[in-house]
Design a protein around this motif. Structure first.
Motif, mmCIF file in Angstrom:
data_model
loop_
_atom_site.group_PDB
_atom_site.id
_atom_site.type_symbol
_atom_site.label_atom_id
_atom_site.label_comp_id
_atom_site.label_asym_id
_atom_site.label_seq_id
_atom_site.Cartn_x
_atom_site.Cartn_y
_atom_site.Cartn_z
ATOM 1 N N ALA A 180 -16.706 14.715 13.828
ATOM 2 C CA ALA A 180 -15.293 14.921 13.485
ATOM 3 C C ALA A 180 -14.413 14.429 14.627
ATOM 4 O O ALA A 180 -14.686 14.726 15.806
ATOM 5 C CB ALA A 180 -15.024 16.395 13.210
ATOM 6 N N PRO A 181 -13.361 13.641 14.325
ATOM 7 C CA PRO A 181 -12.474 13.155 15.392
ATOM 8 C C PRO A 181 -11.660 14.301 15.985
ATOM 9 O O PRO A 181 -11.395 15.316 15.343
ATOM 10 C CB PRO A 181 -11.570 12.154 14.673
ATOM 11 N N GLU A 182 -11.282 14.057 17.216
ATOM 12 C CA GLU A 182 -10.460 15.061 17.874
ATOM 13 C C GLU A 182 -9.046 15.052 17.299
ATOM 14 O O GLU A 182 -8.477 13.988 17.037
ATOM 15 C CB GLU A 182 -10.405 14.799 19.375
ATOM 16 N N VAL A 183 -8.511 16.184 17.109
ATOM 17 C CA VAL A 183 -7.169 16.339 16.549
ATOM 18 C C VAL A 183 -6.161 16.290 17.682
ATOM 19 O O VAL A 183 -6.244 17.084 18.632
ATOM 20 C CB VAL A 183 -7.059 17.652 15.757
ATOM 21 N N ASP A 184 -5.206 15.302 17.583
ATOM 22 C CA ASP A 184 -4.172 15.162 18.610
ATOM 23 C C ASP A 184 -3.046 16.133 18.316
ATOM 24 O O ASP A 184 -2.443 16.090 17.230
ATOM 25 C CB ASP A 184 -3.655 13.721 18.620
ATOM 26 N N PRO A 185 -2.720 16.996 19.203
ATOM 27 C CA PRO A 185 -1.618 17.922 18.930
ATOM 28 C C PRO A 185 -0.295 17.187 18.862
ATOM 29 O O PRO A 185 -0.087 16.141 19.466
ATOM 30 C CB PRO A 185 -1.665 18.896 20.117
ATOM 31 N N GLY A 186 0.630 17.681 18.095
ATOM 32 C CA GLY A 186 1.935 17.066 17.919
ATOM 33 C C GLY A 186 2.760 17.096 19.183
ATOM 34 O O GLY A 186 2.440 17.803 20.153
ATOM 35 N N PRO A 187 3.832 16.305 19.216
ATOM 36 C CA PRO A 187 4.690 16.285 20.404
ATOM 37 C C PRO A 187 5.387 17.624 20.605
ATOM 38 O O PRO A 187 5.713 18.324 19.656
ATOM 39 C CB PRO A 187 5.700 15.174 20.106
ATOM 40 N N VAL A 188 5.615 17.903 21.857
ATOM 41 C CA VAL A 188 6.286 19.141 22.209
ATOM 42 C C VAL A 188 7.792 18.924 22.150
ATOM 43 O O VAL A 188 8.323 17.991 22.761
ATOM 44 C CB VAL A 188 5.866 19.601 23.620
ATOM 45 N N ILE A 189 8.494 19.724 21.371
ATOM 46 C CA ILE A 189 9.947 19.611 21.223
ATOM 47 C C ILE A 189 10.594 20.508 22.254
ATOM 48 O O ILE A 189 10.384 21.720 22.244
ATOM 49 C CB ILE A 189 10.390 20.004 19.800
ATOM 50 N N PRO A 190 11.354 19.939 23.189
ATOM 51 C CA PRO A 190 11.977 20.791 24.214
ATOM 52 C C PRO A 190 13.069 21.666 23.628
ATOM 53 O O PRO A 190 13.726 21.297 22.657
ATOM 54 C CB PRO A 190 12.534 19.778 25.217
ATOM 55 N N THR A 191 13.269 22.778 24.211
ATOM 56 C CA THR A 191 14.277 23.741 23.773
ATOM 57 C C THR A 191 15.164 24.089 24.963
ATOM 58 O O THR A 191 14.667 24.361 26.063
ATOM 59 C CB THR A 191 13.624 25.007 23.227
ATOM 60 N N ASN A 192 16.490 24.068 24.724
ATOM 61 C CA ASN A 192 17.436 24.409 25.775
ATOM 62 C C ASN A 192 17.420 25.905 26.044
ATOM 63 O O ASN A 192 16.840 26.703 25.307
ATOM 64 C CB ASN A 192 18.848 23.965 25.391
ATOM 65 N N SER A 193 18.098 26.261 27.141
ATOM 66 C CA SER A 193 18.154 27.673 27.507
ATOM 67 C C SER A 193 18.967 28.498 26.522
ATOM 68 O O SER A 193 18.750 29.700 26.382
ATOM 69 C CB SER A 193 18.733 27.821 28.915
ATOM 70 N N ASN A 194 19.923 27.868 25.799
ATOM 71 C CA ASN A 194 20.755 28.616 24.856
ATOM 72 C C ASN A 194 20.120 28.720 23.475
ATOM 73 O O ASN A 194 20.752 29.200 22.537
ATOM 74 C CB ASN A 194 22.141 27.986 24.733
ATOM 75 N N GLY A 195 18.909 28.254 23.301
ATOM 76 C CA GLY A 195 18.217 28.406 22.035
ATOM 77 C C GLY A 195 18.355 27.235 21.096
ATOM 78 O O GLY A 195 17.800 27.262 19.996
#
Length: 297
Positions: A225-240
């Motif tokens: 089974a191929p390795e599953v690449d995790p999705g990109p990380v979406i940055p979040t600001n301090s105000n939410g």
């Protein structure tokens, strides 16, 4: 015979009218009867004693024939569900057991178990070899169990005065199921026969083979089974709020519409992309004049 039934009195002594009644010479001795079979509501075991059959019953409790893991036989008296819920009935049971000889009480449960029915194992009873001594010990243990249950039911108290009014009756006499019991840890067979040992070994071997086959099949399924690449990380600001970076790309020439507004891109022309992120949050209070919720309808 129930626990409250009394045995008939012996006939008066006198000269025998004929030959004594009894088994003829050479015949096997009488074997002690085992009683009635257990019912589904009967406990399989109380304490260290395995119950084999019912010997008698009344509204206060049951009498069982039992034996422990060493083969020692006994008669177990156990309260019913109704009598076990009555504190006065429990006190009468304990008092009747305390009045028995010390050698007659083989075991009993703790009186602090308020949610469990009280029981007592009576004996000693020698191995059933067909002799009269073994039968007498069995009858003596049964009679002692009857006396304990009769003390709870109070049916052998002599009447004082004359009968007046309705008959006395306990409020729990209709609740005649065996009392609550607890078996923990779960009982294990005291003696394993050769056939039982073989069946247990085959069951354990079958379970081990099934687990090994299941692990081998899982390894075959997932080894390539191929390795599953995790999705990109979406940055979040301090105000939410989340900042999304949009990078426009040049569509292929075949997908451009002739009526689309704006300057057309020619092959080889540079692509203009924003240098910074485009915020997605909209300041409050900057709506258009026609954003009245009533205009939607």
């Amino acid at each position: 015979m129930t626990a409250t039934d009394s045995r008939p009195d012996a006939p008066p002594a006198g000269p025998p009218a004929g030959p004594p009644a009894g088994p003829p010479s050479g015949s096997p001795a009488r074997v002690i009867p085992e009683g009635l079979p257990l019912l589904p509501e009967d406990p399989p075991r109380v304490g260290d004693f395995w119950l084999r059959s019912r010997l008698g019953a009344n509204a206060a409790g049951y009498l069982y024939a039992a034996s422990d893991e060493t083969g020692r036989s006994a008669v177990v008296a156990m309260m019913t569900e109704g009598s076990a819920d009555d504190a006065a009935a429990r006190d009468r049971f304990v008092t009747a057991v305390d009045n028995l000889p010390d050698e007659a009480v083989l075991a009993h449960n703790d009186t602090d178990d308020d949610d469990l029915a009280l029981w007592v194992a009576l004996g000693p009873i020698r191995e059933d070899d067909g002799s009269s001594s073994a039968a007498d010990e069995r009858l003596i243990a049964e009679r002692r169990g009857e006396e304990v249950l009769s003390a709870v039911l109070m049916d052998r108290i002599p009447q004082l005065g004359r009968f007046r009014g309705p008959d006395f009756r306990h409020h729990w006499e209709n609740r005649r199921r065996p009392g609550l019991f607890r078996i923990w840890p779960l009982p294990w067979p005291a003696v394993l026969r050769p056939a039982s040992r073989l069946a247990l070994a085959l069951a354990l071997l079958t379970m081990a083979i099934i687990m090994a086959v299941a692990m081998f099949i899982a390894w075959l399924l997932f080894r390539n089974a191929p390795e599953v690449d995790p999705g990109p990380v979406i940055p979040t600001n301090s105000n939410g709020t989340t900042t999304v970076t949009v990078t426009p790309t040049t569509p292929p020439p075949a997908t451009e519409s002739p009526n689309s507004p704006g300057p057309s891109q020619t092959p080889g022309s540079p692509t203009v992309s924003p240098t910074g992120p485009i915020p997605t949050d909209i300041p409050s209070g900057t709506g258009s004049p026609g954003d009245d919720p009533g205009d939607r309808f």
